[in-house]
Motif scaffolding. Structure first.
Motif, PDB file in Angstrom:
ATOM      1  N   MET A   1       0.843  -1.174   0.000  1.00 11.52           N
ATOM      2  CA  MET A   1       0.000   0.000   0.000  1.00 11.52           C
ATOM      3  C   MET A   1       0.893   1.244   0.000  1.00 11.52           C
ATOM      4  SD  MET A   1      -2.993   0.736   2.689  1.00 11.52           S
ATOM      5  CE  MET A   1      -4.423   1.514   2.098  1.00 11.52           C
ATOM      6  N   LYS A   2       0.535   2.201  -0.830  1.00  3.60           N
ATOM      7  CA  LYS A   2       1.332   3.420  -0.930  1.00  3.60           C
ATOM      8  C   LYS A   2       0.699   4.528  -0.089  1.00  3.60           C
ATOM      9  CE  LYS A   2       3.401   4.405  -4.567  1.00  3.60           C
ATOM     10  NZ  LYS A   2       4.135   4.629  -5.770  1.00  3.60           N
ATOM     11  N   PRO A   3       1.548   5.369   0.516  1.00  2.00           N
ATOM     12  CA  PRO A   3       1.011   6.497   1.288  1.00  2.00           C
ATOM     13  C   PRO A   3       0.328   7.524   0.387  1.00  2.00           C
ATOM     14  CG  PRO A   3       3.399   6.259   1.601  1.00  2.00           C
ATOM     15  CD  PRO A   3       2.987   5.253   0.607  1.00  2.00           C
ATOM     16  N   LEU A   4      -0.678   8.197   0.937  1.00  2.00           N
ATOM     17  CA  LEU A   4      -1.414   9.219   0.186  1.00  2.00           C
ATOM     18  C   LEU A   4      -0.807  10.606   0.333  1.00  2.00           C
ATOM     19  CD1 LEU A   4      -5.049   8.111   1.084  1.00  2.00           C
ATOM     20  CD2 LEU A   4      -3.782   7.650  -1.013  1.00  2.00           C
ATOM     21  N   SER A   6       2.689  13.084   1.845  1.00  2.00           N
ATOM     22  CA  SER A   6       4.134  13.005   2.029  1.00  2.00           C
ATOM     23  C   SER A   6       4.472  12.756   3.496  1.00  2.00           C
ATOM     24  CB  SER A   6       4.794  14.298   1.560  1.00  2.00           C
ATOM     25  OG  SER A   6       4.452  15.359   2.431  1.00  2.00           O
ATOM     26  N   ALA A   7       5.693  12.346   3.740  1.00  2.04           N
ATOM     27  CA  ALA A   7       6.132  12.073   5.105  1.00  2.04           C
ATOM     28  C   ALA A   7       6.119  13.346   5.944  1.00  2.04           C
ATOM     29  CB  ALA A   7       7.532  11.459   5.090  1.00  2.04           C
ATOM     30  N   THR A  12       3.729  16.420  10.335  1.00  2.00           N
ATOM     31  CA  THR A  12       3.165  17.713  10.733  1.00  2.00           C
ATOM     32  C   THR A  12       1.748  17.522  11.271  1.00  2.00           C
ATOM     33  OG1 THR A  12       4.485  18.838   9.065  1.00  2.00           O
ATOM     34  CG2 THR A  12       2.587  20.032   9.938  1.00  2.00           C
ATOM     35  N   CYS A  13       0.975  16.713  10.612  1.00  2.00           N
ATOM     36  CA  CYS A  13      -0.391  16.427  11.050  1.00  2.00           C
ATOM     37  C   CYS A  13      -0.396  15.726  12.407  1.00  2.00           C
ATOM     38  CB  CYS A  13      -1.087  15.573  10.001  1.00  2.00           C
ATOM     39  SG  CYS A  13      -2.779  15.137  10.411  1.00  2.00           S
ATOM     40  N   ILE A  14       0.561  14.840  12.651  1.00  2.00           N
ATOM     41  CA  ILE A  14       0.653  14.157  13.942  1.00  2.00           C
ATOM     42  C   ILE A  14       0.917  15.162  15.054  1.00  2.00           C
ATOM     43  CG2 ILE A  14       2.111  12.597  15.297  1.00  2.00           C
ATOM     44  CD1 ILE A  14       2.352  10.876  12.757  1.00  2.00           C
ATOM     45  N   VAL A  15       1.867  16.054  14.846  1.00  2.00           N
ATOM     46  CA  VAL A  15       2.215  17.041  15.878  1.00  2.00           C
ATOM     47  C   VAL A  15       1.044  17.982  16.148  1.00  2.00           C
ATOM     48  CG1 VAL A  15       3.725  18.997  16.383  1.00  2.00           C
ATOM     49  CG2 VAL A  15       4.685  16.905  15.433  1.00  2.00           C
ATOM     50  N   ILE A  16       0.422  18.482  15.098  1.00  2.00           N
ATOM     51  CA  ILE A  16      -0.708  19.404  15.268  1.00  2.00           C
ATOM     52  C   ILE A  16      -1.876  18.694  15.942  1.00  2.00           C
ATOM     53  CG2 ILE A  16      -2.454  20.733  14.001  1.00  2.00           C
ATOM     54  CD1 ILE A  16      -0.209  21.473  12.031  1.00  2.00           C
ATOM     55  N   SER A  17      -2.142  17.458  15.560  1.00  2.00           N
ATOM     56  CA  SER A  17      -3.247  16.712  16.157  1.00  2.00           C
ATOM     57  C   SER A  17      -3.009  16.446  17.635  1.00  2.00           C
ATOM     58  CB  SER A  17      -3.453  15.383  15.417  1.00  2.00           C
ATOM     59  OG  SER A  17      -3.857  15.620  14.091  1.00  2.00           O
ATOM     60  N   LEU A  18      -1.798  16.069  17.999  1.00  2.00           N
ATOM     61  CA  LEU A  18      -1.501  15.845  19.414  1.00  2.00           C
ATOM     62  C   LEU A  18      -1.669  17.127  20.221  1.00  2.00           C
ATOM     63  CD1 LEU A  18       1.614  13.494  19.245  1.00  2.00           C
ATOM     64  CD2 LEU A  18      -0.664  12.948  20.110  1.00  2.00           C
ATOM     65  N   PHE A  19      -1.173  18.230  19.692  1.00  3.59           N
ATOM     66  CA  PHE A  19      -1.302  19.515  20.375  1.00  3.59           C
ATOM     67  C   PHE A  19      -2.777  19.889  20.532  1.00  3.59           C
ATOM     68  CE2 PHE A  19      -1.476  24.208  20.243  1.00  3.59           C
ATOM     69  CZ  PHE A  19      -0.731  24.475  21.387  1.00  3.59           C
ATOM     70  N   ALA A  20      -3.557  19.721  19.472  1.00  4.51           N
ATOM     71  CA  ALA A  20      -4.973  20.074  19.516  1.00  4.51           C
ATOM     72  C   ALA A  20      -5.736  19.181  20.487  1.00  4.51           C
ATOM     73  CB  ALA A  20      -5.584  19.976  18.122  1.00  4.51           C
ATOM     74  N   ILE A  21      -5.414  17.910  20.540  1.00  2.00           N
ATOM     75  CA  ILE A  21      -6.096  16.997  21.455  1.00  2.00           C
ATOM     76  C   ILE A  21      -5.842  17.405  22.902  1.00  2.00           C
ATOM     77  CG2 ILE A  21      -6.055  14.628  22.337  1.00  2.00           C
ATOM     78  CD1 ILE A  21      -5.757  13.727  19.395  1.00  2.00           C
ATOM     79  N   VAL A  22      -4.610  17.740  23.221  1.00  2.00           N
ATOM     80  CA  VAL A  22      -4.288  18.135  24.594  1.00  2.00           C
ATOM     81  C   VAL A  22      -4.995  19.442  24.963  1.00  2.00           C
ATOM     82  CG1 VAL A  22      -2.417  18.912  26.107  1.00  2.00           C
ATOM     83  CG2 VAL A  22      -2.101  16.905  24.663  1.00  2.00           C
ATOM     84  N   ILE A  23      -4.860  20.455  24.117  1.00  2.00           N
ATOM     85  CA  ILE A  23      -5.437  21.768  24.413  1.00  2.00           C
ATOM     86  C   ILE A  23      -6.960  21.702  24.471  1.00  2.00           C
ATOM     87  CG2 ILE A  23      -5.707  24.126  23.554  1.00  2.00           C
ATOM     88  CD1 ILE A  23      -2.980  23.531  24.797  1.00  2.00           C
ATOM     89  N   GLN A  72      -0.170   6.904   7.841  1.00  2.00           N
ATOM     90  CA  GLN A  72       0.621   7.385   6.710  1.00  2.00           C
ATOM     91  C   GLN A  72       2.108   7.429   7.064  1.00  2.00           C
ATOM     92  OE1 GLN A  72      -0.706   8.268   3.448  1.00  2.00           O
ATOM     93  NE2 GLN A  72      -2.184   6.955   4.463  1.00  2.00           N
ATOM     94  N   ALA A  73       2.431   7.880   8.275  1.00  2.00           N
ATOM     95  CA  ALA A  73       3.835   7.896   8.708  1.00  2.00           C
ATOM     96  C   ALA A  73       4.377   6.481   8.808  1.00  2.00           C
ATOM     97  CB  ALA A  73       3.957   8.619  10.048  1.00  2.00           C
ATOM     98  N   PHE A  74       3.547   5.547   9.273  1.00  2.00           N
ATOM     99  CA  PHE A  74       3.971   4.146   9.347  1.00  2.00           C
ATOM    100  C   PHE A  74       4.252   3.594   7.951  1.00  2.00           C
ATOM    101  CE2 PHE A  74       2.671  -0.331   9.098  1.00  2.00           C
ATOM    102  CZ  PHE A  74       3.649  -0.895   9.912  1.00  2.00           C
ATOM    103  N   LEU A  75       3.392   3.919   6.990  1.00  2.00           N
ATOM    104  CA  LEU A  75       3.612   3.455   5.620  1.00  2.00           C
ATOM    105  C   LEU A  75       4.897   4.032   5.033  1.00  2.00           C
ATOM    106  CD1 LEU A  75       0.023   3.560   4.109  1.00  2.00           C
ATOM    107  CD2 LEU A  75       1.376   1.546   4.677  1.00  2.00           C
TER     108      LEU A  75
END
Length: 88
Positions: A1-4, A6-7, A12-23, A72-75
């Motif tokens: 399976m190919k990622p949709l 870019s890495a 970037t999405c992981i960092v923003i999502s973690l920050f948003a979840i905490v806040i 996606q990062a795992f892929l």
């Protein structure tokens, strides 16, 4: 399976999502408990529980983003480490 995506976008999405979840979790819990900084003014909402439900809904959306971007990062990591089977 190919990622949709870019890495870079995935991480970037992981960092923003973690920050948003905490806040947003902190903000939602403050509304749920009727903290005076969120519910103390006359312009603030009267029902903190409904606001907390909406905020926790946003936390769920960011959780879905986190799962997608994490996959996606795992892929990308699997693709660069040679774990993918290539038929030639």
């Amino acid at each position: 399976m190919k990622p949709l995506v870019s890495a870079f976008n995935a991480w970037t999405c992981i960092v923003i999502s973690l920050f948003a979840i905490v806040i947003l979790s902190v903000i939602g819990s403050m509304f749920a408990n009727g903290h005076h900084s969120m519910m103390g003014s006359t312009d603030d909402p009267t029902d903190g529980g409904k606001v907390a439900t909406a905020v926790f809904g946003a936390v769920a959306v960011y959780g879905a983003f986190l799962l997608f971007c994490g996959s996606q990062a795992f892929l990308h990591r699997r693709q660069t480490s040679g774990g993918e089977i290539a038929l030639r």
